[in-house]
Design a protein around this motif. Structure first.
Motif, mmCIF file in Angstrom:
data_model
loop_
_atom_site.group_PDB
_atom_site.id
_atom_site.type_symbol
_atom_site.label_atom_id
_atom_site.label_comp_id
_atom_site.label_asym_id
_atom_site.label_seq_id
_atom_site.Cartn_x
_atom_site.Cartn_y
_atom_site.Cartn_z
ATOM 1 N N GLY A 137 -1.211 -0.241 -3.785
ATOM 2 C CA GLY A 137 -0.525 0.612 -4.668
ATOM 3 C C GLY A 137 0.995 0.705 -4.126
ATOM 4 N N GLN A 138 1.752 0.977 -5.030
ATOM 5 C CA GLN A 138 3.284 1.082 -4.983
ATOM 6 C C GLN A 138 3.640 2.134 -5.951
ATOM 7 N N VAL A 139 4.498 3.196 -5.240
ATOM 8 C CA VAL A 139 4.874 4.394 -5.952
ATOM 9 C C VAL A 139 6.559 4.716 -5.457
ATOM 10 N N GLY A 140 7.298 5.216 -6.371
ATOM 11 C CA GLY A 140 8.536 5.631 -5.759
ATOM 12 C C GLY A 140 9.540 5.557 -6.728
ATOM 13 N N PRO A 141 10.617 6.271 -6.467
ATOM 14 C CA PRO A 141 11.891 6.122 -7.584
ATOM 15 C C PRO A 141 12.272 4.634 -8.005
ATOM 16 N N SER A 142 12.212 3.764 -7.085
ATOM 17 C CA SER A 142 12.346 2.294 -7.641
ATOM 18 C C SER A 142 11.423 1.676 -8.264
ATOM 19 N N THR A 143 10.310 2.266 -8.303
ATOM 20 C CA THR A 143 9.191 1.713 -9.142
ATOM 21 C C THR A 143 8.901 1.941 -10.474
ATOM 22 N N GLY A 144 9.199 3.430 -10.554
ATOM 23 C CA GLY A 144 9.030 3.878 -11.967
ATOM 24 C C GLY A 144 7.714 4.238 -11.917
ATOM 25 N N ASN A 145 6.810 4.059 -13.013
ATOM 26 C CA ASN A 145 5.479 4.477 -12.690
ATOM 27 C C ASN A 145 4.652 3.713 -11.590
ATOM 28 N N PRO A 146 3.466 4.319 -11.071
ATOM 29 C CA PRO A 146 2.841 3.746 -10.056
ATOM 30 C C PRO A 146 2.417 2.386 -10.543
ATOM 31 N N VAL A 147 1.899 1.513 -9.549
ATOM 32 C CA VAL A 147 1.727 0.102 -9.770
ATOM 33 C C VAL A 147 0.518 -0.020 -9.022
ATOM 34 N N THR A 148 -0.640 -0.536 -9.469
ATOM 35 C CA THR A 148 -1.720 -0.976 -8.533
ATOM 36 C C THR A 148 -2.219 -2.223 -8.774
ATOM 37 N N LYS A 149 -2.873 -2.967 -8.005
ATOM 38 C CA LYS A 149 -2.995 -4.408 -8.172
ATOM 39 C C LYS A 149 -4.159 -4.976 -7.059
ATOM 40 N N VAL A 150 -5.027 -5.845 -7.568
ATOM 41 C CA VAL A 150 -5.562 -6.495 -6.435
ATOM 42 C C VAL A 150 -4.941 -7.761 -5.995
ATOM 43 N N MET A 151 -4.889 -7.879 -4.602
ATOM 44 C CA MET A 151 -4.105 -8.947 -4.102
ATOM 45 C C MET A 151 -4.969 -9.720 -2.967
ATOM 46 N N ASP A 152 -4.452 -10.845 -2.501
ATOM 47 C CA ASP A 152 -5.238 -11.625 -1.533
ATOM 48 C C ASP A 152 -4.660 -11.052 -0.203
ATOM 49 N N GLN A 153 -5.546 -11.106 0.628
ATOM 50 C CA GLN A 153 -5.489 -10.477 2.194
ATOM 51 C C GLN A 153 -4.342 -11.515 2.771
ATOM 52 N N LEU A 154 -3.682 -10.906 3.672
ATOM 53 C CA LEU A 154 -2.625 -11.790 4.438
ATOM 54 C C LEU A 154 -3.439 -12.146 5.664
ATOM 55 N N ALA A 155 -2.636 -12.647 6.605
ATOM 56 C CA ALA A 155 -3.048 -13.043 7.946
ATOM 57 C C ALA A 155 -3.661 -11.858 8.709
ATOM 58 N N GLU A 156 -4.700 -11.845 9.381
ATOM 59 C CA GLU A 156 -5.374 -11.003 10.330
ATOM 60 C C GLU A 156 -5.851 -9.774 9.508
ATOM 61 N N GLY A 157 -6.101 -9.948 8.028
ATOM 62 C CA GLY A 157 -6.988 -8.915 7.275
ATOM 63 C C GLY A 157 -6.107 -7.802 6.953
ATOM 64 N N ARG A 158 -4.465 -8.068 7.033
ATOM 65 C CA ARG A 158 -3.649 -7.091 6.697
ATOM 66 C C ARG A 158 -3.307 -7.275 5.116
ATOM 67 N N CYS A 159 -2.937 -6.208 4.504
ATOM 68 C CA CYS A 159 -2.627 -6.086 3.170
ATOM 69 C C CYS A 159 -1.140 -6.038 2.921
ATOM 70 N N LEU A 160 -0.241 -5.381 3.675
ATOM 71 C CA LEU A 160 1.051 -4.994 3.601
ATOM 72 C C LEU A 160 1.768 -5.957 4.692
ATOM 73 N N ILE A 161 3.172 -6.416 4.294
ATOM 74 C CA ILE A 161 4.012 -7.160 5.090
ATOM 75 C C ILE A 161 4.834 -5.904 5.838
ATOM 76 N N GLY A 162 5.161 -6.400 6.883
ATOM 77 C CA GLY A 162 5.881 -5.555 7.732
ATOM 78 C C GLY A 162 5.167 -4.497 8.589
ATOM 79 N N ASP A 163 6.009 -3.601 9.082
ATOM 80 C CA ASP A 163 5.742 -2.524 9.889
ATOM 81 C C ASP A 163 5.102 -1.340 9.096
ATOM 82 N N THR A 164 3.735 -0.900 9.296
ATOM 83 C CA THR A 164 3.299 0.157 8.459
ATOM 84 C C THR A 164 3.024 1.308 9.566
ATOM 85 N N ARG A 165 2.748 2.348 8.793
ATOM 86 C CA ARG A 165 2.638 3.677 9.585
ATOM 87 C C ARG A 165 1.312 3.630 10.292
#
Length: 169
Positions: A137-165
């Motif tokens: 899911g992606q939300v925020g002022p730059s997105t407009g309406n929320p966006v949700t999508k099914v995506m392929d997993q990245l390396a090591e079972g991650r879903c998001l690129i970069g540092d996460t909280r």
């Protein structure tokens, strides 16, 4: 101090280039011919309800089914949080997804604030699904309406690129 500020700006610029180069939510992975990519699912936000739980006749969690089968519930929860006062809080999305039955240990979320303390323009969160998929899911002022999508997993079972909280609550 100036060196740190310059390094922070460089990281922000690099992150922006990665996001732009990867098409927003698209994963930066080698191309694999897996058929057509489903379009993002915009969420209607004309309801002010902050309830994240599914309605009796609405989407339900299907833990033994595909990510695609669970996208309607993920989208409903995302839309409900977006319409609430917690729309800029990554924790609000994670907590609502947990309340709806999604596995907290399979989740990732990006930071709520920039390095200088401003609200982020785009907040992303995900649930790893099975061995190869993610609900993102992606939300925020730059997105407009929320966006949700099914995506392929990245390396090591991650879903998001970069540092996460860290989800440590």
């Amino acid at each position: 101090m100036f060196r740190r500020l310059a390094a922070s700006r460089s990281r922000i610029a690099l992150a922006a280039l990665l996001v732009a180069g990867c098409g927003g939510l698209a994963a930066c992975t080698p191309a694999v011919d897996a058929g057509p990519t489903p379009a993002p699912t915009p969420i209607a936000t004309d309801t002010a309800s902050s309830a994240a739980t599914p309605t009796p006749n609405g989407p339900a969690l299907h833990p033994n089914d595909s990510a695609e089968a669970n996208l309607p519930l993920f989208a409903q929860v995302t839309g409900a949080v977006w319409a609430s006062s917690g729309s800029s809080s990554g924790r609000a999305y994670i907590d609502a997804l947990v309340e709806a039955g999604f596995d907290k240990s399979a989740m990732q979320v990006t930071q709520d604030a920039t390095t200088v303390g401003n609200a982020v323009e785009s907040l992303q969160f995900s649930v790893r699904w099975g061995e190869s998929e993610c609900l993102v899911g992606q939300v925020g002022p730059s997105t407009g309406n929320p966006v949700t999508k099914v995506m392929d997993q990245l390396a090591e079972g991650r879903c998001l690129i970069g540092d996460t909280r860290s989800i440590d609550w």
